[in-house]
Design an enzyme around this catalytic site. Structure first.
Site, PDB file in Angstrom:
ATOM      1  N   GLU A  46       0.856  -1.204   0.000  1.00  0.00           N
ATOM      2  CA  GLU A  46       0.000   0.000   0.000  1.00  0.00           C
ATOM      3  C   GLU A  46       0.886   1.247   0.000  1.00  0.00           C
ATOM      4  O   GLU A  46       1.930   1.272   0.669  1.00  0.00           O
ATOM      5  CB  GLU A  46      -0.833  -0.018   1.303  1.00  0.00           C
ATOM      6  CG  GLU A  46      -1.663   1.227   1.538  1.00  0.00           C
ATOM      7  CD  GLU A  46      -2.246   1.279   2.965  1.00  0.00           C
ATOM      8  OE1 GLU A  46      -1.582   0.814   3.915  1.00  0.00           O
ATOM      9  OE2 GLU A  46      -3.365   1.792   3.115  1.00  0.00           O
ATOM     10  N   LYS A 123      -9.456   1.837  -1.998  1.00  0.00           N
ATOM     11  CA  LYS A 123      -9.656   1.312  -0.636  1.00  0.00           C
ATOM     12  C   LYS A 123     -11.008   1.731  -0.053  1.00  0.00           C
ATOM     13  O   LYS A 123     -11.329   2.928   0.000  1.00  0.00           O
ATOM     14  CB  LYS A 123      -8.522   1.808   0.262  1.00  0.00           C
ATOM     15  CG  LYS A 123      -8.510   1.268   1.675  1.00  0.00           C
ATOM     16  CD  LYS A 123      -7.252   1.756   2.403  1.00  0.00           C
ATOM     17  CE  LYS A 123      -7.101   1.192   3.788  1.00  0.00           C
ATOM     18  NZ  LYS A 123      -5.839   1.659   4.427  1.00  0.00           N
ATOM     19  N   CYS A 168      -4.774  -2.952   2.811  1.00  0.00           N
ATOM     20  CA  CYS A 168      -4.494  -2.892   4.243  1.00  0.00           C
ATOM     21  C   CYS A 168      -5.692  -3.183   5.140  1.00  0.00           C
ATOM     22  O   CYS A 168      -6.047  -4.322   5.339  1.00  0.00           O
ATOM     23  CB  CYS A 168      -3.847  -1.560   4.621  1.00  0.00           C
ATOM     24  SG  CYS A 168      -3.116  -1.657   6.281  1.00  0.00           S
TER      25      CYS A 168
HETATM   26  N1  CDT Z   1      -3.000   1.457   6.470  1.00  0.00           N
HETATM   27  C1  CDT Z   1      -3.912   0.871   7.265  1.00  0.00           C
HETATM   28  O1  CDT Z   1      -5.046   0.674   6.876  1.00  0.00           O
HETATM   29  N2  CDT Z   1      -3.503   0.501   8.501  1.00  0.00           N
HETATM   30  C2  CDT Z   1      -4.393  -0.029   9.460  1.00  0.00           C
HETATM   31  C3  CDT Z   1      -4.037   0.483  10.800  1.00  0.00           C
HETATM   32  C4  CDT Z   1      -5.167   0.392  11.713  1.00  0.00           C
HETATM   33  S1  CDT Z   1      -4.905   1.268  13.195  1.00  0.00           S
HETATM   34  C5  CDT Z   1      -5.633   2.781  12.872  1.00  0.00           C
HETATM   35  C6  CDT Z   1      -4.431  -1.552   9.485  1.00  0.00           C
HETATM   36  O2  CDT Z   1      -5.525  -2.101   9.498  1.00  0.00           O
HETATM   37  O3  CDT Z   1      -3.394  -2.195   9.510  1.00  0.00           O
END
Ligand code: CDT
Length: 308
Positions: A46, A123, A168
């Site tokens: 990502e 996303k 993600c």
């Molecule tokens: N980039 C991303 O989506 N990261 C999230 C962090 C969650 S904590 C706010 C993840 O699900 O890994």
């Protein structure tokens, strides 16, 4: 057998001061290594072209927009497309997309082996918050900088298979995989940037975060009988640590290869798409197994039980 030799190109940290040229050089090195290992497809994380900028609070839209790509490919990224076409390798990576009419998305693309973009995903699940949050030790401002994706979870016929993408936070939620599973997806590509510590739950450190990564990705693969390629941007960006733990998971939900470092690291595995067939026959046999009349809560918001 329908084989995709897939390279998961985990990337180590990108510092805020580092420009796209430096990053693209690293991506090219990973691509050349993948070519040496016979890869058909290379998958990067990502927001692969920059640091994970949504951790920074910005109020000047011109400053924000510097992190976005107005066209794809553009001059900074074109060497990747050209090298991939030269190698005859398909590519997937994430980037911040600014559309001609001013919309901001956290996007991933898929090319074919000639470097033409064949798939785009935006996303859907944007974590974090939209304003500076004094309760948090670390900010996570995806809701500030991006709009939720507007094209759902499409899948594409490419590389002799059916390929889907997610980004993600999407990987934590079963609906993500299921919507693609119902379209027959055989391989799901997922890039991520996951902070090593949950800023709102300090006892949730890297071990727990790696556990949740494996748990979600392995379950998504097994429950939908597809390959999942989950690729981290890892390591310490400007004092903010992120987990690695990139994995390739087979349609039985087993990890076939896992990253050892928190740096640039290539995982290569020959994935047989026909290995998805047995599970799909048994899991997706609508007539015998699926009782859609009982799944209303998944699609009906009004029927959802509110949190305590
Ligand atoms: N980039 C991303 O989506 N990261 C999230 C962090 C969650 S904590 C706010 C993840 O699900 O890994």
């Amino acid at each position: 057998m329908r084989m995709i030799n897939v390279a998961a190109a985990q990337m180590g940290p990108i510092q805020r001061a580092e420009g796209r040229q430096i990053v693209v050089r690293r991506m090219l090195a990973l691509m050349d290594e993948a070519k040496g290992k016979g890869a058909d497809l290379i998958v990067y994380p990502e927001l692969a072209l920059t640091t994970f900028f949504p951790r920074w609070y910005m109020t000047d839209q011109a400053e924000v927009d510097q992190w976005f790509e107005r066209e794809m490919p553009n001059d900074a990224v074109r060497p990747l497309f050209e090298r991939a076409a030269h190698h005859g390798m398909a590519v997937s990576f994430g980037y911040a997309e600014l559309t001609p009419d001013g919309h901001h998305f956290n996007t991933a693309i898929l090319t074919d082996k000639s470097g033409s973009i064949v798939g785009k995903y935006r996303k859907v699940h944007l974590p974090g918050h939209s304003e500076f949050d004094p309760e948090r030790t670390h900010q996570h401002l995806e809701k500030r900088y991006f709009e939720p994706g507007d094209i759902g979870f499409p899948v594409w016929r490419s590389l002799e298979g059916i390929i889907g993408m997610a980004v993600c936070n999407d990987r934590r939620w079963p609906e993500t995989y299921r919507v693609m599973g119902l379209q027959g997806v055989e391989m799901v590509l997922i890039g991520y940037n996951t902070p090593a510590i949950n800023s709102q739950k300090n006892d949730e450190g890297p071990e727990k975060r790696l556990f949740h990564n494996r748990l979600s990705v392995q379950a998504g693969a097994y429950q939908n009988s597809c390959w999942v390629v989950a690729v981290a941007k890892a390591g310490n960006e400007d004092g903010f640590p992120m987990i690695g733990g990139s994995i390739i998971v087979n349609p039985d939900g087993e990890i076939v290869v896992e990253a050892k470092s928190e740096d640039d690291e290539l995982l290569v595995h020959a994935c047989d798409l026909d290995a998805t067939v047995f599970g799909k026959r048994t899991i997706f046999d609508f007539a015998q197994h699926r009782r859609i009349e009982h799944y209303g809560l998944i699609t009906s918001r009004t029927g959802a039980i509110p949190p305590p």
